[in-house]
Design a protein around this motif. Structure first.
Motif, short mmCIF file in Angstrom:
data_model
loop_
_atom_site.label_atom_id
_atom_site.label_comp_id
_atom_site.label_asym_id
_atom_site.label_seq_id
_atom_site.Cartn_x
_atom_site.Cartn_y
_atom_site.Cartn_z
N ALA A 288 0.81 -1.22 0.00
CA ALA A 288 0.00 0.00 0.00
C ALA A 288 0.84 1.27 0.00
CB ALA A 288 -0.94 -0.01 1.20
N GLU A 289 2.03 1.21 0.59
CA GLU A 289 2.81 2.45 0.73
C GLU A 289 4.24 2.23 0.27
OE1 GLU A 289 4.10 5.72 4.18
OE2 GLU A 289 2.74 4.08 4.64
N ASN A 290 4.67 3.03 -0.70
CA ASN A 290 6.05 3.06 -1.18
C ASN A 290 6.62 1.65 -1.42
OD1 ASN A 290 5.97 5.88 -0.85
ND2 ASN A 290 6.63 5.69 1.27
N PRO A 291 6.05 0.88 -2.36
CA PRO A 291 6.53 -0.48 -2.57
C PRO A 291 7.96 -0.53 -3.07
CG PRO A 291 5.08 0.19 -4.35
CD PRO A 291 5.00 1.26 -3.32
N GLN A 292 8.67 -1.55 -2.61
CA GLN A 292 10.04 -1.78 -3.05
C GLN A 292 10.05 -2.93 -4.04
OE1 GLN A 292 13.55 -1.55 -0.27
NE2 GLN A 292 13.65 -3.72 -0.71
N LEU A 293 10.50 -2.65 -5.25
CA LEU A 293 10.51 -3.65 -6.32
C LEU A 293 11.91 -3.75 -6.92
CD1 LEU A 293 7.25 -2.51 -8.17
CD2 LEU A 293 7.45 -4.34 -6.49
N THR A 294 12.17 -4.89 -7.56
CA THR A 294 13.44 -5.09 -8.24
C THR A 294 13.20 -5.15 -9.74
OG1 THR A 294 14.41 -6.29 -6.37
CG2 THR A 294 15.44 -6.58 -8.52
N PHE A 295 13.85 -4.26 -10.47
CA PHE A 295 13.70 -4.15 -11.92
C PHE A 295 14.98 -4.68 -12.58
CE2 PHE A 295 11.20 -0.92 -9.86
CZ PHE A 295 10.00 -0.90 -10.55
N THR A 296 14.81 -5.56 -13.56
CA THR A 296 15.97 -6.17 -14.21
C THR A 296 16.10 -5.64 -15.64
OG1 THR A 296 15.76 -8.19 -12.90
CG2 THR A 296 17.02 -8.34 -14.94
N PHE A 297 17.33 -5.22 -15.96
CA PHE A 297 17.65 -4.71 -17.29
C PHE A 297 18.88 -5.44 -17.82
CE2 PHE A 297 15.54 -1.23 -15.11
CZ PHE A 297 14.68 -0.71 -16.07
N LEU A 298 18.90 -5.63 -19.12
CA LEU A 298 20.08 -6.14 -19.82
C LEU A 298 20.64 -5.01 -20.67
CD1 LEU A 298 18.67 -9.60 -20.98
CD2 LEU A 298 19.91 -9.07 -18.88
#
Length: 293
Positions: free
Chosen positions: A216-226
């Motif tokens: 609900a508040e300020n989610p922490q996500l991991t984004f993967t790039f090549l």
């Protein structure tokens, strides 16, 4: 004359004790931590909040009041735990800090550069060594030609995988499912504009997807790039001036003929083709590194 000695102090900090909307807040332990050679430093601090039998109300006073708990010693808060204090209206809150945790609107990056592999059918340079009394035919850089066809060789190429751990400000996620669909629609596309403070030019980052819980508040996500650089001015055989975007696919068309000197079947690059296999998209819609307004 009436006395105001027992009246709550105005909101603010007073020599180690803070007040906020009638709550008393005092740091009672902590500023302990661990420094590591790997950069994964941690720390802890503990505050006692007095003024309510409700831990939710006491937590709101701590997080919304004059005490700054989101950051300590260059580290950002990872978790906030609580337990009952010495009285029914007292709660002890312990904040844990971690160097790997980004601030809201910020990000941290982990990398993997173990390298990728491609099948390379033409070389950057070729040296011929013929047996005595014979002539080595010119294959124009084609590698390992058998029956007139280049077999090529597996080559390690520079490869950069970026995992950006980011805290997305709540205001940029008006709908949990809407944001999830937005992330999904961008997966498998390259960046149409520069990313990460201009370090990556358009076309050099392929978004491979994201993982994490959209809380609900300020989610922490991991984004993967090549990451793969754009290149210009490539020369393959007699073909010059080849350009390709980082994640475009380059392939060769070969001519097969007899070498005029030896009569052997040779392989010679005739044309180079660059195909765009990924669409471009606006990766700024992910809101990585965008502070709350």
């Amino acid at each position: 004359m009436a006395s105001d000695l027992n009246s709550p102090l105005p909101d603010g900090n007073y020599s180690g004790v803070s007040y906020y909307q009638g709550y008393r807040i005092q740091e009672i332990a902590g500023r302990s931590g661990t420094d590591t050679t790997t950069g994964s430093d941690t720390a802890q601090r503990t505050w006692r909040v007095t003024g309510s039998a409700s831990p939710q109300n006491a937590r709101a006073a701590l997080t919304d009041g004059p005490v700054l708990i989101d950051e300590y010693d260059g580290l950002f808060i990872e978790s906030l735990s609580y337990e009952q204090g010495p009285s029914y209206d007292t709660w002890d809150f312990t904040a844990s800090y971690n160097a790997a945790v980004p601030d809201v609107g910020g990000y941290t990056v982990s990398i993997d550069t173990t390298g990728g592999q491609i099948l390379q059918t033409t070389s950057y340079g070729q040296t011929k060594f013929a047996a005595s009394g014979t002539t080595a035919p010119d294959y124009y850089g084609s590698i390992d030609v058998q029956d007139g066809k280049p077999q090529g060789v597996q080559r390690i190429i520079p490869a950069l995988k970026l995992n950006a751990r980011a805290k997305i400000a709540t205001e940029y996620i008006p709908s949990v499912m809407g944001y999830a669909k937005q992330v999904a629609s961008l997966t498998g596309t390259t960046n149409q504009s520069a990313m990460f403070d201009g370090e990556f030019a358009p076309g050099t980052l392929l978004f491979a997807g994201a993982s994490g819980d959209i809380v609900a508040e300020n989610p922490q996500l991991t984004f993967t790039f090549l990451a793969s650089p754009n290149v210009t001015g490539l020369t393959i055989g007699d073909i010059t001036g080849i350009s390709k975007a980082g994640h475009a696919y380059l392939w060769m068309l070969f001519d097969y003929a007899k070498d005029p000197t030896t009569g052997l079947l040779i392989s010679k690059p005739r044309a180079a083709y660059v195909d765009q296999v990924y669409g471009e998209a606006d990766h700024s819609l992910l809101k990585i590194g965008v502070a709350a307004t």
